[in-house]
Design a protein around this motif. Structure first.
Motif, short mmCIF file in Angstrom:
data_model
loop_
_atom_site.label_atom_id
_atom_site.label_comp_id
_atom_site.label_asym_id
_atom_site.label_seq_id
_atom_site.Cartn_x
_atom_site.Cartn_y
_atom_site.Cartn_z
N ALA A 77 -66.47 -20.03 -84.65
CA ALA A 77 -66.49 -21.41 -84.13
C ALA A 77 -66.15 -21.41 -82.64
O ALA A 77 -66.77 -22.14 -81.85
CB ALA A 77 -65.51 -22.29 -84.91
N ALA A 111 -65.53 -25.37 -89.00
CA ALA A 111 -64.20 -26.00 -89.10
C ALA A 111 -64.02 -26.65 -90.46
O ALA A 111 -62.95 -26.52 -91.09
CB ALA A 111 -64.02 -27.02 -87.98
N ASN A 129 -64.13 -17.31 -89.37
CA ASN A 129 -64.73 -18.63 -89.12
C ASN A 129 -64.21 -19.23 -87.82
O ASN A 129 -64.98 -19.80 -87.04
CB ASN A 129 -64.43 -19.60 -90.26
CG ASN A 129 -65.29 -19.37 -91.47
OD1 ASN A 129 -66.26 -18.62 -91.44
ND2 ASN A 129 -64.93 -20.01 -92.57
N VAL A 130 -62.92 -19.12 -87.59
CA VAL A 130 -62.33 -19.67 -86.36
C VAL A 130 -62.89 -18.94 -85.14
O VAL A 130 -63.25 -19.57 -84.13
CB VAL A 130 -60.79 -19.60 -86.41
CG1 VAL A 130 -60.17 -19.93 -85.06
CG2 VAL A 130 -60.26 -20.53 -87.50
N THR A 190 -63.61 -23.90 -93.09
CA THR A 190 -62.29 -23.29 -92.99
C THR A 190 -61.22 -24.20 -93.57
O THR A 190 -60.30 -23.72 -94.26
CB THR A 190 -61.97 -22.93 -91.53
OG1 THR A 190 -63.02 -22.07 -91.05
CG2 THR A 190 -60.64 -22.22 -91.40
N SER A 197 -68.61 -27.24 -85.88
CA SER A 197 -68.08 -28.29 -86.76
C SER A 197 -68.17 -27.88 -88.22
O SER A 197 -67.22 -28.08 -88.99
CB SER A 197 -68.84 -29.60 -86.54
OG SER A 197 -68.68 -30.04 -85.22
#
Length: 123
Positions: free
Chosen positions: A79, A102, A75-76, A105, A99
């Motif tokens: 993103a 984030a 996910n990071v 996560t 967003s």
């Protein structure tokens, strides 16, 4: 959150990741248009493949902690890619996606911590 609830939460994440990853892999152009991410089918397919690679461990892994941690790391990374797209192309879609990732996560962090605590108690 107790360990069993955290395991169910990881499975839920896997159930959500399965159709998302499949859609991104199989129809990257349509997903890119729908989410206003631009025309990046190769990158989107790679994201779909990475998503799908995590599904078996999230759904049925004996230990779900490494799979949830990998999900958070992915996910990071996604993103960060979305932020890069937003900067280079100025589209709103990647900002929204970054967003949302984030927030997801941050929510997953609670599950990760509960899994970690549960596994350390069982050792």
């Amino acid at each position: 959150m107790d360990h069993e609830t955290a395991r169910r939460s990881a499975a839920f994440v896997g159930l959500a990741t399965l159709p998302i990853g499949a859609a991104i892999l199989l129809a990257p152009e349509q997903v890119g248009r729908a989410l206003k991410l631009g025309d990046h089918p190769t990158a989107l397919r790679a994201i779909g493949v990475a998503d799908l690679a995590l599904v078996p461990g999230l759904l049925a892994g004996r230990r779900r902690l490494p799979w949830m941690a990998a999900r958070a790391g992915l996910n990071v990374a996604i993103a960060a890619y979305c932020v890069s797209l937003a900067r280079s192309e100025g589209n709103l879609g990647p900002k929204i996606a970054a967003s949302a990732l984030a927030v997801a996560t941050a929510a997953d962090a609670r599950t990760i911590l509960a899994l970690r605590e549960g596994e350390s108690r069982r050792s």
